[in-house]
Design an enzyme around this catalytic site. Structure first.
Site, PDB file in Angstrom:
ATOM      1  N   GLY A   1     -10.541  -3.011  -3.655  1.00 31.24           N
ATOM      2  CA  GLY A   1     -11.950  -3.230  -3.981  1.00 31.24           C
ATOM      3  C   GLY A   1     -12.522  -2.080  -4.792  1.00 31.24           C
ATOM      4  O   GLY A   1     -13.203  -2.283  -5.805  1.00 31.24           O
ATOM      5  N   HIS A   2     -12.248  -0.853  -4.349  1.00 34.17           N
ATOM      6  CA  HIS A   2     -12.699   0.312  -5.106  1.00 34.17           C
ATOM      7  C   HIS A   2     -12.040   0.348  -6.487  1.00 34.17           C
ATOM      8  O   HIS A   2     -12.680   0.662  -7.491  1.00 34.17           O
ATOM      9  CB  HIS A   2     -12.340   1.608  -4.364  1.00 34.17           C
ATOM     10  CG  HIS A   2     -12.997   1.768  -3.037  1.00 34.17           C
ATOM     11  ND1 HIS A   2     -12.316   1.611  -1.851  1.00 34.17           N
ATOM     12  CD2 HIS A   2     -14.271   2.084  -2.702  1.00 34.17           C
ATOM     13  CE1 HIS A   2     -13.131   1.819  -0.842  1.00 34.17           C
ATOM     14  NE2 HIS A   2     -14.335   2.113  -1.313  1.00 34.17           N
TER      15      HIS A   2
ATOM     16  N   GLY B   1     -19.938  -2.311  -4.996  1.00 35.79           N
ATOM     17  CA  GLY B   1     -19.407  -3.611  -4.606  1.00 35.79           C
ATOM     18  C   GLY B   1     -20.470  -4.495  -3.979  1.00 35.79           C
ATOM     19  O   GLY B   1     -21.340  -4.026  -3.238  1.00 35.79           O
TER      20      GLY B   1
END
Length: 288
Positions: free
Chosen positions: A39-40, A150
């Site tokens: 995700g990062h 996010g």
């Protein structure tokens, strides 16, 4: 694949970024607390595509941990994090010690107001005040840039957008889609706490969101009915303990006026010792 330059001092990273902007370069910034995952990495790759210089901060912020939350136990793995940054093409990593970010006791802090007291804020009092304080410091350090966050942390994104807008930070806040495992579980640093059976059970959060979204898309216009459906689905999973399931306005996080426009469905639940969150935006089908 080049190794990013790791910097601990605020003045040093400011100087490098000021020089870059003076040369006409665009700066992309990805703030993190480390223990990085895909995700990062997706945020970093987007920053790489859209900017000339990419800065990532890795800093576990003590101000956003409550009295019952163990700051020291938060997972950390700097070597692994730097490998993720290198793979994504990051140029600079700001990794300051706590004493660099907070060289004296903080007598000033932000209060984000009522929006910080609902959902995550109801369970974690003061959390978003701590988030806003450290993000304000990081925005001041990074200077004019585009910052990437996010969408999984939907409430945090709402708070940070307000922070940048209301305090006139020269920062464009970009929200990026949630990255998921094949079974729909949102990627999170906290997933490391899940045992094998808990890991399977954790997918119920995404299933609950899917159930709520399906009902709205099928024409359901009662937010109460949507929430009850999500609550039942999570409740049927014996390894999950529901904290909340909500259907809210995506900008105010309050009750939606109706379900005729976009809404945010959000859930939080304990699975084992991991407290997990997830959300999805839903746009109802047009009325026939």
């Amino acid at each position: 694949m080049s190794v990013p330059t790791v910097i601990e001092r605020i003045a040093e990273v400011r100087g490098i970024l000021d020089e870059a902007r003076a040369a006409g370069k665009r700066v992309g910034f990805v703030p993190t607390m480390g223990f990085l995952h895909e995700g990062h990495a997706s945020l970093m790759r987007r920053a790489r595509e859209e900017n000339d210089v990419v800065l990532v901060s890795i800093f576990v912020n003590p101000l956003q941990f409550g009295p019952s939350e163990d700051f020291e136990a938060y997972p950390r793995d700097l070597d692994r994090d730097l490998a993720v940054c290198a793979e994504a093409g990051v140029d600079l990593v700001l990794h300051p010690p706590v004493a660099e970010m907070y060289p004296e006791p903080m007598t000033m802090s932000f209060s984000v107001g009522a929006i910080g007291n609902v959902l995550e804020g109801a369970t974690r009092p003061g959390h978003f005040d701590g988030v806003a304080t450290v993000v304000a410091k990081l925005f001041n350090i990074a200077g004019p840039c585009r910052a990437y966050f996010g969408e999984k942390d939907a409430q945090q994104l709402v708070v940070i957008r307000r922070l940048a807008r209301q305090l006139n930070f020269p920062v464009e806040v970009a929200g990026c889609p949630t990255v998921r495992e094949p079974d729909g579980l949102a990627m999170s640093s906290r997933n490391v706490y899940l045992g094998p059976e808990e890991r399977k059970a954790a997918a119920v959060l995404n299933r609950a969101l899917g159930e709520g979204a399906s009902r709205i898309e099928a024409g359901e216009r009662s937010s109460v009915a949507v929430v009850e459906a999500m609550e039942r689905l999570v409740g049927d999973e014996p390894l999950a303990k529901l904290d909340y399931a909500v259907c809210v306005d995506p900008d105010t996080l309050g009750e939606p006026a109706d379900l005729g426009g976009p809404v945010l469905l959000a859930v939080a639940a304990w699975v084992g010792k991991a407290r997990l969150i997830d959300n999805v935006m839903v746009s109802p089908a047009p009325s026939s």
